[in-house]
Motif scaffolding. Structure first.
Motif, PDB file in Angstrom:
ATOM      1  N   LYS A   1       0.823  -1.214   0.000  1.00 21.40           N
ATOM      2  CA  LYS A   1       0.000   0.000   0.000  1.00 21.40           C
ATOM      3  C   LYS A   1       0.854   1.261   0.000  1.00 21.40           C
ATOM      4  O   LYS A   1       2.055   1.210   0.248  1.00 21.40           O
ATOM      5  CB  LYS A   1      -0.899   0.014   1.237  1.00 21.40           C
ATOM      6  N   ARG A   2       0.201   2.400  -0.232  1.00 20.56           N
ATOM      7  CA  ARG A   2       0.930   3.669  -0.244  1.00 20.56           C
ATOM      8  C   ARG A   2       0.132   4.749   0.482  1.00 20.56           C
ATOM      9  O   ARG A   2      -1.095   4.652   0.613  1.00 20.56           O
ATOM     10  CB  ARG A   2       1.223   4.094  -1.683  1.00 20.56           C
ATOM     11  N   LEU A   3       0.833   5.765   0.895  1.00 20.00           N
ATOM     12  CA  LEU A   3       0.249   6.885   1.650  1.00 20.00           C
ATOM     13  C   LEU A   3      -1.027   7.424   1.020  1.00 20.00           C
ATOM     14  O   LEU A   3      -2.002   7.708   1.720  1.00 20.00           O
ATOM     15  CB  LEU A   3       1.247   8.057   1.701  1.00 20.00           C
ATOM     16  N   ASP A   4      -0.996   7.616  -0.291  1.00 18.19           N
ATOM     17  CA  ASP A   4      -2.133   8.270  -0.948  1.00 18.19           C
ATOM     18  C   ASP A   4      -3.103   7.254  -1.547  1.00 18.19           C
ATOM     19  O   ASP A   4      -3.919   7.579  -2.389  1.00 18.19           O
ATOM     20  CB  ASP A   4      -1.622   9.240  -2.017  1.00 18.19           C
ATOM     21  N   GLY A   5      -2.986   6.019  -1.103  1.00 19.32           N
ATOM     22  CA  GLY A   5      -3.969   5.035  -1.517  1.00 19.32           C
ATOM     23  C   GLY A   5      -3.670   4.323  -2.826  1.00 19.32           C
ATOM     24  O   GLY A   5      -4.411   3.422  -3.233  1.00 19.32           O
ATOM     25  N   ARG A   6      -2.587   4.744  -3.502  1.00 20.63           N
ATOM     26  CA  ARG A   6      -2.253   4.093  -4.777  1.00 20.63           C
ATOM     27  C   ARG A   6      -1.728   2.683  -4.554  1.00 20.63           C
ATOM     28  O   ARG A   6      -1.204   2.352  -3.496  1.00 20.63           O
ATOM     29  CB  ARG A   6      -1.120   4.858  -5.460  1.00 20.63           C
ATOM     30  N   GLY A   7      -1.799   1.867  -5.598  1.00 23.51           N
ATOM     31  CA  GLY A   7      -1.089   0.593  -5.598  1.00 23.51           C
ATOM     32  C   GLY A   7       0.374   0.836  -5.923  1.00 23.51           C
ATOM     33  O   GLY A   7       0.752   1.901  -6.413  1.00 23.51           O
ATOM     34  N   LEU A   8       1.228  -0.152  -5.658  1.00 23.72           N
ATOM     35  CA  LEU A   8       2.674   0.037  -5.828  1.00 23.72           C
ATOM     36  C   LEU A   8       3.045   0.393  -7.261  1.00 23.72           C
ATOM     37  O   LEU A   8       4.036   1.075  -7.503  1.00 23.72           O
ATOM     38  CB  LEU A   8       3.429  -1.233  -5.407  1.00 23.72           C
ATOM     39  N   GLU A   9       2.242  -0.056  -8.224  1.00 23.77           N
ATOM     40  CA  GLU A   9       2.603   0.178  -9.621  1.00 23.77           C
ATOM     41  C   GLU A   9       1.762   1.262 -10.284  1.00 23.77           C
ATOM     42  O   GLU A   9       1.760   1.392 -11.500  1.00 23.77           O
ATOM     43  CB  GLU A   9       2.504  -1.145 -10.397  1.00 23.77           C
ATOM     44  N   ASP A  10       1.066   2.048  -9.477  1.00 26.33           N
ATOM     45  CA  ASP A  10       0.219   3.103 -10.050  1.00 26.33           C
ATOM     46  C   ASP A  10       0.938   4.436 -10.144  1.00 26.33           C
ATOM     47  O   ASP A  10       1.661   4.830  -9.223  1.00 26.33           O
ATOM     48  CB  ASP A  10      -1.029   3.321  -9.181  1.00 26.33           C
ATOM     49  N   PHE A  11       0.699   5.142 -11.224  1.00 28.69           N
ATOM     50  CA  PHE A  11       1.103   6.538 -11.339  1.00 28.69           C
ATOM     51  C   PHE A  11       0.064   7.430 -10.656  1.00 28.69           C
ATOM     52  O   PHE A  11      -1.101   7.040 -10.521  1.00 28.69           O
ATOM     53  CB  PHE A  11       1.188   6.938 -12.816  1.00 28.69           C
ATOM     54  N   ARG A  12       0.494   8.598 -10.241  1.00 27.06           N
ATOM     55  CA  ARG A  12      -0.462   9.615  -9.814  1.00 27.06           C
ATOM     56  C   ARG A  12      -1.171  10.165 -11.062  1.00 27.06           C
ATOM     57  O   ARG A  12      -0.774   9.869 -12.194  1.00 27.06           O
ATOM     58  CB  ARG A  12       0.267  10.759  -9.085  1.00 27.06           C
ATOM     59  N   GLU A  13      -2.133  11.032 -10.859  1.00 33.85           N
ATOM     60  CA  GLU A  13      -2.829  11.598 -12.015  1.00 33.85           C
ATOM     61  C   GLU A  13      -1.883  12.459 -12.823  1.00 33.85           C
ATOM     62  O   GLU A  13      -1.098  13.243 -12.276  1.00 33.85           O
ATOM     63  CB  GLU A  13      -4.020  12.446 -11.538  1.00 33.85           C
ATOM     64  N   VAL A  14      -1.927  12.291 -14.133  1.00 32.57           N
ATOM     65  CA  VAL A  14      -1.049  13.041 -15.040  1.00 32.57           C
ATOM     66  C   VAL A  14      -1.880  13.983 -15.896  1.00 32.57           C
ATOM     67  O   VAL A  14      -2.883  13.555 -16.481  1.00 32.57           O
ATOM     68  CB  VAL A  14      -0.316  12.072 -16.002  1.00 32.57           C
ATOM     69  N   THR A  15      -1.484  15.261 -15.954  1.00 31.37           N
ATOM     70  CA  THR A  15      -2.090  16.140 -16.959  1.00 31.37           C
ATOM     71  C   THR A  15      -0.971  16.766 -17.771  1.00 31.37           C
ATOM     72  O   THR A  15       0.082  17.115 -17.225  1.00 31.37           O
ATOM     73  CB  THR A  15      -2.941  17.274 -16.350  1.00 31.37           C
ATOM     74  N   ILE A  16      -1.181  16.863 -19.050  1.00 30.94           N
ATOM     75  CA  ILE A  16      -0.163  17.427 -19.941  1.00 30.94           C
ATOM     76  C   ILE A  16      -0.833  18.446 -20.846  1.00 30.94           C
ATOM     77  O   ILE A  16      -1.754  18.114 -21.594  1.00 30.94           O
ATOM     78  CB  ILE A  16       0.489  16.330 -20.814  1.00 30.94           C
ATOM     79  N   GLU A  17      -0.371  19.694 -20.767  1.00 29.89           N
ATOM     80  CA  GLU A  17      -0.976  20.748 -21.569  1.00 29.89           C
ATOM     81  C   GLU A  17       0.107  21.298 -22.492  1.00 29.89           C
ATOM     82  O   GLU A  17       1.183  21.677 -22.026  1.00 29.89           O
ATOM     83  CB  GLU A  17      -1.482  21.845 -20.627  1.00 29.89           C
ATOM     84  N   ALA A  18      -0.156  21.339 -23.759  1.00 30.71           N
ATOM     85  CA  ALA A  18       0.856  21.789 -24.723  1.00 30.71           C
ATOM     86  C   ALA A  18       0.597  23.217 -25.167  1.00 30.71           C
ATOM     87  O   ALA A  18      -0.546  23.659 -25.204  1.00 30.71           O
ATOM     88  CB  ALA A  18       0.884  20.865 -25.936  1.00 30.71           C
ATOM     89  N   GLY A  19       1.666  23.961 -25.455  1.00 37.23           N
ATOM     90  CA  GLY A  19       1.514  25.268 -26.091  1.00 37.23           C
ATOM     91  C   GLY A  19       1.036  26.367 -25.170  1.00 37.23           C
ATOM     92  O   GLY A  19       0.394  27.318 -25.613  1.00 37.23           O
ATOM     93  N   VAL A  20       1.354  26.278 -23.894  1.00 41.43           N
ATOM     94  CA  VAL A  20       0.842  27.268 -22.940  1.00 41.43           C
ATOM     95  C   VAL A  20       1.626  28.582 -22.961  1.00 41.43           C
ATOM     96  O   VAL A  20       1.128  29.598 -22.503  1.00 41.43           O
ATOM     97  CB  VAL A  20       0.835  26.699 -21.506  1.00 41.43           C
ATOM     98  N   ILE A  21       2.841  28.549 -23.465  1.00 37.58           N
ATOM     99  CA  ILE A  21       3.661  29.770 -23.511  1.00 37.58           C
ATOM    100  C   ILE A  21       3.791  30.208 -24.968  1.00 37.58           C
ATOM    101  O   ILE A  21       4.545  29.618 -25.751  1.00 37.58           O
ATOM    102  CB  ILE A  21       5.062  29.514 -22.893  1.00 37.58           C
ATOM    103  N   GLU A  22       3.061  31.246 -25.332  1.00 36.30           N
ATOM    104  CA  GLU A  22       3.039  31.656 -26.737  1.00 36.30           C
ATOM    105  C   GLU A  22       4.394  32.176 -27.194  1.00 36.30           C
ATOM    106  O   GLU A  22       4.720  32.098 -28.372  1.00 36.30           O
ATOM    107  CB  GLU A  22       1.988  32.747 -26.975  1.00 36.30           C
ATOM    108  N   LYS A  23       5.171  32.748 -26.292  1.00 38.46           N
ATOM    109  CA  LYS A  23       6.469  33.324 -26.706  1.00 38.46           C
ATOM    110  C   LYS A  23       7.523  32.245 -26.956  1.00 38.46           C
ATOM    111  O   LYS A  23       8.572  32.529 -27.521  1.00 38.46           O
ATOM    112  CB  LYS A  23       6.969  34.310 -25.649  1.00 38.46           C
ATOM    113  N   ALA A  24       7.274  31.035 -26.466  1.00 41.19           N
ATOM    114  CA  ALA A  24       8.209  29.942 -26.729  1.00 41.19           C
ATOM    115  C   ALA A  24       7.879  29.321 -28.080  1.00 41.19           C
ATOM    116  O   ALA A  24       6.745  29.402 -28.552  1.00 41.19           O
ATOM    117  CB  ALA A  24       8.099  28.901 -25.625  1.00 41.19           C
ATOM    118  N   GLU A  25       8.861  28.671 -28.709  1.00 40.03           N
ATOM    119  CA  GLU A  25       8.587  27.968 -29.966  1.00 40.03           C
ATOM    120  C   GLU A  25       7.804  26.680 -29.689  1.00 40.03           C
ATOM    121  O   GLU A  25       7.120  26.164 -30.565  1.00 40.03           O
ATOM    122  CB  GLU A  25       9.905  27.688 -30.695  1.00 40.03           C
TER     123      GLU A  25
END
Lengths: 258, 271, 258, 271, 258, 271
Positions: free
Chosen positions: F24-48
Motif C-alpha cells: 500500500k501507499r500513503l495516498d492510496g495508490r497501488g505500488l505500480e500506479d502513477f499519480r494523475e497526469v495532466t499534460i498541456e501543450a503550447g501554454v507559452i506563446e512566446k516559446a517555440e
C-alpha cells in the motif's frame, strides 16, 4: 596526441571476432592497480585500465567547513571526479563540466552503500578522482580505484565495489569497452556492484538495447565485476605486505637510532 | 585530530629550526642538498607533451596541449603560450576544489616568467599566418602530492613536457591551414631551471620539504638559463631576506641549476 | 588616451644618457604623497609617481567573516590590489586578473614583516589598493603608499616599507622605470625594504640579468628605497601637523559652542 | 568596537530625526541645501574622458573608455554605451571585494537611465559602418569614499566625463576602419542632472549624507534634462512616500538641477 | 514565438483612441489571479495580466543560512525576480541579469513597508517570482501577485500592495502598458501603493515626461492600483472559501476513517 | 519548526515503509500506479514550443527556444539541442537560487539521454548550411512544485514541448539564411518516455511522491522508445538494487511507458 590522424575504423569487430585492440568479446583490458601511492592523502590508489590512468585520493573522516553541512548521524561522503586538461584529445577546460558533476554524483552513490558512514557522524569523507588520461570507461575505473583508496584510508567497509562497463558494438555485447568502442559503438552500460553481496550500486545506460540485449549485457557486467574484484583483492594484499615490511624496517631503524 | 596535528607541528618546528642551526635537516640532507629527483617524459599519450616529476615525495604531472588560434594583436607573428597550475585537492589536505587560488596563480606565473624571460620557446616558429593563425600551447601543471617545493618540480615538469612536445607540420593553402602527418619537435631553445630556498631563522636551505615550508620565514626562487643569467626571481612568505641571503642564494643556484638541468630527458631534436 | 598614437621610441636612452622622460639613470620620478585623504577608511594614502595615481585605504583591525578564517595568534592581513578599468590604455575588465591576484599576494608579503600583527589576534587588517592610473612600477608605488595608510590607521609597525623598481634599459641599469621602459626595456626588478632594518620584503625579477647586473641593480634599488623613505617620512610629518591643527580647531569650535 | 559604533548611531539617529523636525541638519545645512560640490574633468590621461567629483566627503571617479565593436542587431546604426559602478571596498567598511551587488547595479542602471532617456548621447554619431562597426563607450564609476548620495555624485561624474571625452576621427576604406590622428569631442547633446532626497520621518532632505541615509525611510532620485523634463525617477528604501512628497521633490529638483548643471565644466566643443 | 513576424505598428493609438490591444486609455488588461496554487510553498499566487504569466511562492518566516545574515530585530525579506528562459522572444540565459537584480531590489522595497517584519526577528521571508511569460509591466504584476502570496503564507501585513505601470504612448498617458507600448512608447512609470494607506511603495520612471504629464500619469497609476486592489481582495476571498471547504471536507473524511 | 518537521518525517518514514510492505501507499495508490497526469501543450506563446505537466502535485513547465547557430565540428550536418533543468526555489524549501546543482544537472542529462539515444529528433533536418548554420534547440525545464518524480514529469514535458514546437521554413540565398513566414513542425520521430521507481526496503514503487523519495534506498529510471528499446537507464540514491529489481522494473516500464505515451497531446504534423 590529437594530431596523429586516427582513422575511424570501418569495423569495430573483425570477422574473427576480435575487437579494435585485439580482445575477445568477454575480455577485460590489461589492468594495473596500485594502492597507497600518495604521501599526503589518508588513502590513495592508482589504476591503469587500457590507456586510462586515474589517481584517487581519500581524505577523512575529517572536520567539515562550513559546519552546517555536517550530518548529525553519519559522515558526509563527497566525491569529485575531474579530468586533467590534457587527459583527452581536445584540451578540457579545468572548470568542472556538467558531465563531471553528474559522474561525481553517480560515483558517490556507487561507493556509498559500501561504507559504514554511520560510524563517523558530523565528519566528511572526501574522494578525489583525477583522470590523467581517459580511454573509455573512466567512471567504472574510478569506482574500482576509489574503493581501494577508501580501504587504504582505513575506512571500514561492508564490501568493496567493483565496476566495469559493457557495450553494444557492431551488434555484439562486449565487456569493458574502450574509447573507440564508446565513441563509435551503439551502446554503453556502466555497472558497479558490491561483489560479495551481489548488489548493484551503479547502473546507467545509453544507446538502444532490446530487453534481451540488456539482460545479456547486464550479466556480462556482473561477471566482469567479479574478475575486477579479484584484481582489487590482490592489490590490497600487496599493499598490506608493503606496509608490514615498511613497519618492520622502521622499527629496525628506530632500534638503530636509540 | 587537528589539535594533535597542531601540537606535533609545534614540536617539529622547534626541531627543524634547531637542526638547521646545526646545518642539519629532518631527512638527513645537508642544507644545500636537493631531495631525489626523477623526471619521466611522455607519460600521457593523449597530450602533445608531458612529464611526470617526483622531488622526494612531491609529485607533479605537466602536460602540453596545442591548438591553432589567433595571435595577440601586438605580436602578430608570434605564437602564444599559457601556464596554468591546478592544486587539485588530491595533493594536500589544505587544497580545495575550485579555481586556482593565489598560491596556484603565483606558481603558474613564476613558471611562466622563467619560460618567457629565458625566451625558451621560439615563438616566431609557432606563427602560421601572421596576424591570423598561430600555435597556442597550453601548459597545465597538476600537483598530485604536495610535499614541498612545488616551484622547482613544476619548472622541471614544464620544460620537460615542452621538450617532449610534438607538433604536426602545417601547410597554408589559399589562406586555409592544412595539418600534415609529419610531426616535429616543439621549438625549444633554452632550458630554464629554478632553485628554491627557504629561510629558516637565519639559515638558507635548498629545496624545502613541506615541513620546512611550514616553519620558514621567507622563500626565494631563482630561475636561471644555461648562461647563468637570472631570468626570474620571486620572494615569498611573510618574512624578510638580507642582502647577503640573496647573494648567497644566487651562488648556490648557479651550481644547482646546472645539476638539475642534467637530469632532464631531452626529446629527439627536429633536424 | 588610447587613440593618441604613441611612437615606440627608437632608443630608450639618448646619447646624452637621458631617459624617455628626461631623467638620469639614478633619478626617481616626481613623487607626491598624501596621507589621510579618505574619510571612511581607518587609514588612507594617495601616491602620484610619474603618471601613476594610486589610492590606498586601510580598514582594521576589525572583525572578520566568516569567523573560521580568523587566526588565533595574530591579525589576518589581507591585501587587494586592483586596477580601475580606465587606468590603462585598453579598458581592463573589473574582474580581478591573475596578475592582480599575484600582485596582491606579493604586496601583502612585502608589508606583513613590518606590522605587529600579533597584537591583534582573531581580527583582520585589510589593505585596499586602487590604481586609478598605471604608469609602470605600480606594485612598488602601492607598497610605498600602503605603508603610509597603515601608519595613518594607527597600526603599530616595526618599520615603514619603501619600494621601487629598477630596470635594465638599453643595457643600462636605471632607477624607477616608467611604463615605456617597462614595456620596451630588457628587465624589471621590483624591490621593497624595511628602510631602518635594511631587510628586503619584496624582490621579483624578469628579463635576463647577469649576476653582475643583478647586483648593480639590487644596490641601486636599495638606494632608491632610502630616498622614498625620506619622502614617506615627510608625508607622515605633514599629516601629523594637519591632525594637530584640526584637533586644535575642533577644540576651539567646541569651546565656542558651549 | 562595532558595539560602540552601534550605540553611537542610535543616538545619532534620534538627533538627526529631531533636527530634521526643526528644519535643521547635523552639518548645519538647511533641508534643501547640497553639500559643497567640486567637479574636476580630465584627471585620468589614459582614459578617453574622466571626472573626479566630491560631494562633501563623498568622492567618486568616473572614466570613459572607447572601443570599436558591433552594434546591437535591433539598432544597427547606433553606437552603444554601458554604465558600470564599482563599489570598491576602499570606500566604505561595508563594501566587499567582488562583482557589483544590487546597490551598485541599481546605481549604475539609474545613471544609465538618466543618460539614455534624456538622449544625452547622439548615438547615431557613434555609428561607423551601419550594422557592423560602431563606437562603444564604457562609463565606469568608481566610488572612492562613500559619505552619502552616490546617485547625484555619480550622475555628475558620468556626464562630466562624457563631456570631457575625446574620440579620434575615423575613415572607412574598403570596409576597413582607419583611425585618424584628429581628435573630436564625444557627441553630447543633453546634460541630465539628478537630485536625491531622503525622507526622514515626514521631512524631505536634499543630498543626504551617509548618516542621514542610515536613518531615512525612503529615498527618491529625480533626474531632469535642461528643459525640465523628468527623464528618470527611482524610489529606494524600505519605507513609503506620499503623493505630496513626490510633488514637492519635483519642484525642488527643478531648481537644484539647474544649479548643479552650472557647476559642470564644459569640454571645448568640436567646431 | 520569435519567428512570427510582428509588424512594428505605425501607430500605437488609433484615430478612435484605441490601443494596440483594443483598450481605451484608462483601461486595465484582463487580469486573472489565483492564490494558493503551489503545494510546497508556504504561500503562493499566480497572475495573468494580458499575456504575462507569473508565479510567486513565499517561504518563511524560516531559519536563515549563513546565520550572520540574520537581523536581530526583524525578519530579513529577500526577493528573487527571475524570467524563465522561454518567457521572452529571444531566449534569456538563466543567469540573473542586471535588470533582474535591480527589479528584485525594487520589488522587495515595494513589498517591505506592508509587512510586519519586526514580528519575526532573526528569520528570513523569501519571495520567489518566476516570470513564465513576459508581456510588459512584469514588475508591477509581480508585486500584485507577491502581495497575495504573502497573505496566503499567513504573514501579517499592514496592507496589501497593488501595482500598475502607466505609460506615455503617442503623446497620451495610458494605463497598464503592454509589451508593444513599452517597447515603442515614449515612457514608462511603474507604481505601487498600499491601497488603504495611500502610500507609494514603488515609483520608477523612464522616458521624457513634463512635470504636468508626470502628475497626470501618477494620478492615473493610483487609480489603477485601486482597481487592482479590488481584484486582489476577490482572489483572497475566493481562496479563503476554498480553504474552508477543503477543511470541512477533510474533517468529513477523517470522521469517515475513524 | 524544522525539528517538528523532522519528527513528523520519522513517523512518516515508518508508516511509508510498513505500508509498502503491505503493498500500500500513503495516498492510496497501488505500488505500480502513477499519480494523475495532466499534460498541456503550447501554454507559452512566446516559446517555440512548451508544455505544462502535472504529476500529482508535481508541476513542471518545459519550453523550447530555437536559434540559428553553428554545428559542432564533428557533426557538421546536424542540428544541436541542449537540455537544461532549473530547480527554481519556488518549487521546494530546499532549492536555492543559483546555477544548477548536481541534482538539476543529473535530471537534465538523463532527459537529454532519453531524447538523444532514442534519436527522437531528426537532427539532419535541422541542418541549414552544412558546417555553418544549423538550428539549435534549447529545451529548458522549470520545476515549479516539487512533489516527487521529477524525471518522469520532465521527460513528458520535454517531449511534449518538442512535439508542439513550430519552426519557420528557411531559404538560403547567396550563403545568407532567410527566414520565411511559413511555420512547420519540429522534426520528431520517436517519443521516449521514462518510468521511475523507488526502492523502499525491498519493494519497488512506481512514480514515487516526495515523501517516498525521502525514505527510498535507491531510485531507478528507465526510458523506453515505442519499440520497447531501453534508451536510458539511471540508478540514483545511496542504496543498492538487486538483479531481480532491475528485471522487474523493466517489465513494469514496458507497460507504463505505453500508457503514458497515450497521454501526450500530439502536435499537428507538418504535411
Amino acid at each position: 596526441m590529437k594530431f596523429i590522424k586516427h582513422e575511424i575504423p570501418q569495423k569495430l569487430i573483425t570477422e574473427d571476432g576480435l575487437r579494435t585492440d585485439g580482445r575477445r568479446f568477454h575480455e577485460l583490458r590489461p589492468i594495473k592497480l596500485e594502492v597507497g601511492i600518495l604521501k599526503r592523502a589518508d588513502g590513495s590508489a592508482y589504476i591503469e585500465q587500457g590507456r586510462n590512468k586515474i589517481m584517487v585520493a581519500v581524505y577523512g573522516p575529517r572536520e567539515l567547513h562550513p559546519r552546517h553541512l555536517a550530518l548529525p548521524d553519519k559522515a558526509l561522503l563527497r566525491c569529485f571526479y575531474r579530468m586533467a586538461s590534457f587527459s583527452v584529445e581536445d584540451r578540457k577546460s579545468p572548470a568542472p563540466s556538467r558531465r563531471e558533476i553528474e559522474l561525481s554524483k553517480v560515483i558517490r552513490e556507487a561507493l556509498e552503500p559500501a561504507i559504514f558512514l554511520e560510524r563517523f557522524p558530523k565528519t566528511a569523507i572526501d574522494v578525489f578522482i583525477e583522470v590523467l588520461q581517459a580511454d573509455g570507461g573512466t567512471r567504472c575505473a574510478s569506482i574500482t580505484s576509489a574503493a581501494l583508496a577508501l580501504a587504504d584510508a582505513g575506512i571500514p567497509m561492508r564490501d568493496l565495489v567493483s565496476a566495469v562497463a559493457v557495450g553494444k558494438v557492431d551488434g555484439h555485447i562486449v565487456l569493458d569497452i574502450n574509447d573507440l568502442e564508446d565513441k563509435y559503438g551503439e551502446g554503453d552500460m556502466p555497472t558497479a556492484m558490491m561483489p560479495r553481496k551481489k548488489e548493484v550500486t551503479l547502473i546507467q545506460l545509453d544507446g538502444q538495447w532490446s530487453i534481451e540485449e540488456f539482460k545479456q549485457g547486464f550479466e556480462l557486467a556482473l561477471k566482469g565485476c567479479e574478475q575486477i574484484y579479484q584484481l582489487q583483492r590482490e592489490a590490497l594484499k600487496k599493499r598490506y605486505i608493503e606496509i608490514r615490511e615498511q613497519a618492520a624496517k622502521e622499527m629496525g631503524e628506530n632500534a638503530e637510532n636509540t | 585530530m587537528q589539535k594533535i596535528h597542531k601540537i606535533a607541528s609545534e614540536i617539529e618546528k622547534d626541531s627543524i629550526i634547531s637542526l638547521a642551526e646545526k646545518g642539519k635537516r629532518l631527512d638527513g640532507r645537508g642544507l644545500e642538498d636537493f631531495r631525489e629527483v626523477t623526471i619521466e617524459a611522455g607519460v600521457i599519450e593523449k597530450a602533445e607533451g608531458s612529464a611526470y616529476v617526483t622531488l622526494g615525495d612531491t609529485k607533479i604531472m605537466a602536460g602540453v596541449k596545442l591548438e591553432i588560434g589567433e595571435p595577440f594583436p601586438d605580436t602578430p607573428d608570434k605564437g602564444v603560450f599559457t601556464v596554468n597550475a591546478e592544486f587539485v585537492p588530491l595533493a594536500s589536505p589544505v587544497f580545495e576544489p575550485g579555481p586556482p587560488d593565489e598560491d596556484a596563480i603565483e606558481l603558474a606565473r613564476v613558471i611562466d616568467r622563467g619560460i618567457r624571460e629565458s625566451e625558451a620557446i621560439d615563438l616566431e616558429k609557432l606563427c602560421i599566418i601572421p596576424g591570423e593563425k598561430v600555435w597556442i600551447a597550453f601548459i597545465d601543471i597538476y600537483i598530485l602530492d604536495h610535499a614541498g617545493n612545488l616551484f622547482d618540480a613544476s619548472t622541471l615538469g614544464s620544460i620537460t613536457a615542452l621538450l617532449n612536445t610534438k607538433m604536426p607540420e602545417v601547410k597554408v593553402e589559399n589562406g586555409e591551414v592544412k595539418i600534415l602527418d609529419k610531426l616535429v619537435s616543439f621549438p625549444i631553445r633554452k632550458i630554464p631551471v629554478s632553485v628554491t630556498f627557504a629561510k629558516i631563522n637565519d639559515k638558507l636551505v635548498v629545496d624545502p620539504c613541506i615541513e620546512e615550508e611550514h616553519v620558514m620565514n621567507a622563500r626565494l626562487t631563482i630561475t636561471m638559463d644555461e648562461n647563468d643569467n637570472i631570468v626570474a626571481m620571486q620572494k615569498g612568505g611573510a618574512g624578510t631576506l638580507k642582502t647577503e641571503d640573496i647573494y648567497k642564494a644566487i651562488e648556490i643556484a648557479k651550481v644547482k641549476t646546472k645539476e638539475l638541468r642534467e637530469k632532464i630527458p631531452r626529446g629527439v631534436s627536429n633536424g
